[in-house]
Write a protein that holds these residues in place. Structure first.
Motif, PDB file in Angstrom:
ATOM      1  N   SER A 104      -6.911  -2.000  -7.030  1.00 28.30           N
ATOM      2  CA  SER A 104      -7.848  -2.199  -5.937  1.00 28.30           C
ATOM      3  C   SER A 104      -8.886  -3.212  -6.388  1.00 28.30           C
TER       4      SER A 104
ATOM      5  N   SER B  42     -15.012  -2.985  -0.596  1.00 30.76           N
ATOM      6  CA  SER B  42     -13.759  -2.641  -1.257  1.00 30.76           C
ATOM      7  C   SER B  42     -12.601  -3.317  -0.529  1.00 30.76           C
TER       8      SER B  42
ATOM      9  N   ARG C 275       0.838  -1.189   0.000  1.00 28.25           N
ATOM     10  CA  ARG C 275       0.000   0.000   0.000  1.00 28.25           C
ATOM     11  C   ARG C 275       0.880   1.249   0.000  1.00 28.25           C
TER      12      ARG C 275
END
Length: 500
Positions: free
Chosen positions: A434, A344, A18
């Motif tokens: 993502s 998500s 990330r």
């Protein structure tokens, strides 16, 4: 993404991380800058009066605490408060309710798409091979989208070496998007739904002759009666989003100019998918894209659309592809006769994984009427990629060197950042990615079962999924194959959000 081999044939993948910025504790660069500036003011106030310094220190702590306190998904208290306030503002304005059609508020009684896609326009153009393709344009952002539909081969009864070859070519295809002129995003949507059996019945009917033996007719009748039960229909679509904004050496381009650019490059992009396991890739027409979106908003018409397709077409246009009514809640989204929940990805699988890590997540689920798994990609151009990996390397080293007790995660982050920088210098591409998962049911009572099924599937895929609370309508639209790049639709630029 890096690939390593364990043993003779087992290959693993990983080294995704990330994006993070250098900061003190749980603060990002923006919060750290505020903290340092505030401490300077506190020291200056101490020279005037210690009471004033204490008051300023309390105010500074109150301002930094919401940025430093984070949940298990990495979201700060400041971000969660912002989402809650934004949702209250949406409800107060009535923007969470959508009504279209003859009794709605849309023009000419149409059923246009709600939310971010409301101003979109769909037209049909031709590529360099003379094939028609749908060009979806967003005037507000000057984005233009083309969608490819694929006949994926699947990994059943396929040698692992062939699967590894597909993954390698898929990585190369993604890396090539970094040099695609004007491309700002890509998405892969895998949708699973219960098979209606209409296609099988039509195929059997077309190939059955009147003088066929009774035994053959009886066998085909048994097939039609039993095979559709429990079977699933799986579709794979790839959306490519281009920007017509002005860039170095090119002026701003309108839809007609972008249609020529995309049409010339579309055959090469489609043929490049041949070695990725995507099978035959071809552009979707305007009617096909409108039908796919219409069924997503109202799954009850899927059978009618399939029947109409076999008899010449459904006649659904882009002005009628949206729902007649929709209402967003904090935790779910109601559209026509269905209810959907979207999650998500908050954290990718840790460590090394196999190529089949997402298989269970993408397979049909018995408790979910319709499920979409959408992978979102934003490739960096080579110049930006070099800056990104070097910045990540410096930030990871800064975090480890400025921590009193070095944790295992800090040392692992430094090694991963160094490996990414080395791979990028060797020619590898850098892509932000993502994942969105949308579960749709036809009865609100089935939502808890769908959520429980997704918890099980995400656990086996080693993913950390977060409910998109307060933004279910936007997340639902982003999971559709219509090329929405959410970071480019936000009021706060990504450069500021990444440093919070």
């Amino acid at each position: 993404m890096a690939a390593t081999e364990t043993g003779e044939r087992q290959r693993t993948y990983g080294n995704w991380r990330r994006p993070q910025t250098a900061g003190v504790g749980g603060l990002g660069m923006f919060g750290t800058a505020i903290g340092l500036g505030g401490l300077v003011l506190v020291v200056l106030a101490l020279l005037v009066a210690w009471q004033l310094a204490i008051v300023m220190l309390v105010l500074l702590t109150a301002a930094l605490a919401p940025m430093a306190v984070r949940d298990r998904h990495g979201r700060s208290l400041f971000q969660r408060l912002g989402a809650r306030l934004g949702w209250r503002s949406t409800v107060s304005a009535g923007s969470h309710i959508y009504r279209s059609g003859p009794l709605g508020r849309t023009g000419h009684g149409t059923c246009t798409l709600p939310g971010l896609a409301a101003a979109s326009d769909l037209s049909e153009r031709q590529d360099a091979w003379g094939r028609p393709f749908a060009l979806l344009s967003y005037p507000t952002t000057n984005h233009h989208v083309v969608v490819l539909t694929c006949e994926a081969d699947g990994a059943s009864l396929v040698d692992q070496s062939q699967v590894d070859t597909w993954v390698a070519h898929w990585g190369q295809w993604l890396a090539s998007l970094a040099t695609e002129p004007g491309l700002v995003g890509a998405s892969v949507t895998v949708e699973t739904a219960v098979d209606t059996g209409i296609r099988l019945a039509q195929e059997v009917t077309r190939n059955t002759v009147e003088d066929a033996p009774p035994l053959a007719k009886q066998m085909l009748a048994d097939v039609l009666a039993s095979y559709p039960a429990g079977s699933a229909q799986i579709t794979t679509r790839i959306a490519l989003t281009y920007s017509g904004a002005a860039r170095a050496g090119h002026e701003r381009r309108d839809a007609d100019e972008m249609a020529v650019l995309i049409g010339n490059r579309l055959p090469g992009l489609a043929s490049g998918l041949a070695m990725t396991g995507a099978g035959l890739a071809r552009p979707m027409t305007a009617s096909q894209l409108a039908e796919a979106v219409r069924v997503a908003y109202d799954p009850t018409v899927a059978t009618l659309v399939e029947e109409a397709q076999s008899s010449g077409g459904s006649g659904i246009t882009w002005a009628d592809a949206g729902p007649t009514g929709a209402e967003a809640a904090w935790t779910h989204y109601r559209h026509d006769g269905a209810y959907s929940v979207t999650w998500s990805m908050s954290e990718a699988p840790r460590g090394a994984v196999l190529s089949s890590v997402l298989t269970s997540l993408m397979e049909p689920a018995e408790d979910i009427a319709r499920k979409r798994v959408t992978l979102l990609y934003r490739p960096h151009d080579p110049a930006t990629a070099a800056r990104v990996v070097e910045r990540d390397k410096r930030d990871a080293e800064w975090r480890m060197n400025n921590t009193k007790s070095v944790k295992a995660r800090d040392t692992t982050a430094v090694r991963a950042a160094q490996q990414s920088a080395e791979e990028e210098a060797s020619g590898a591409g850098v892509v932000r990615f993502s994942l969105l998962v949308t579960a749709t049911v036809t009865d609100k009572k089935d939502l808890p079962r769908a959520e429980a099924a997704l918890d099980t599937l995400s656990g086996s895929s080693r993913l950390a999924l977060r409910l998109v609370a307060g933004s279910q309508a936007a997340a639902f639209a982003a999971a559709l194959p219509i090329g929405l790049v959410l970071p480019l639709h936000l009021v706060v630029p990504s450069s500021i959000r990444d440093n919070l």
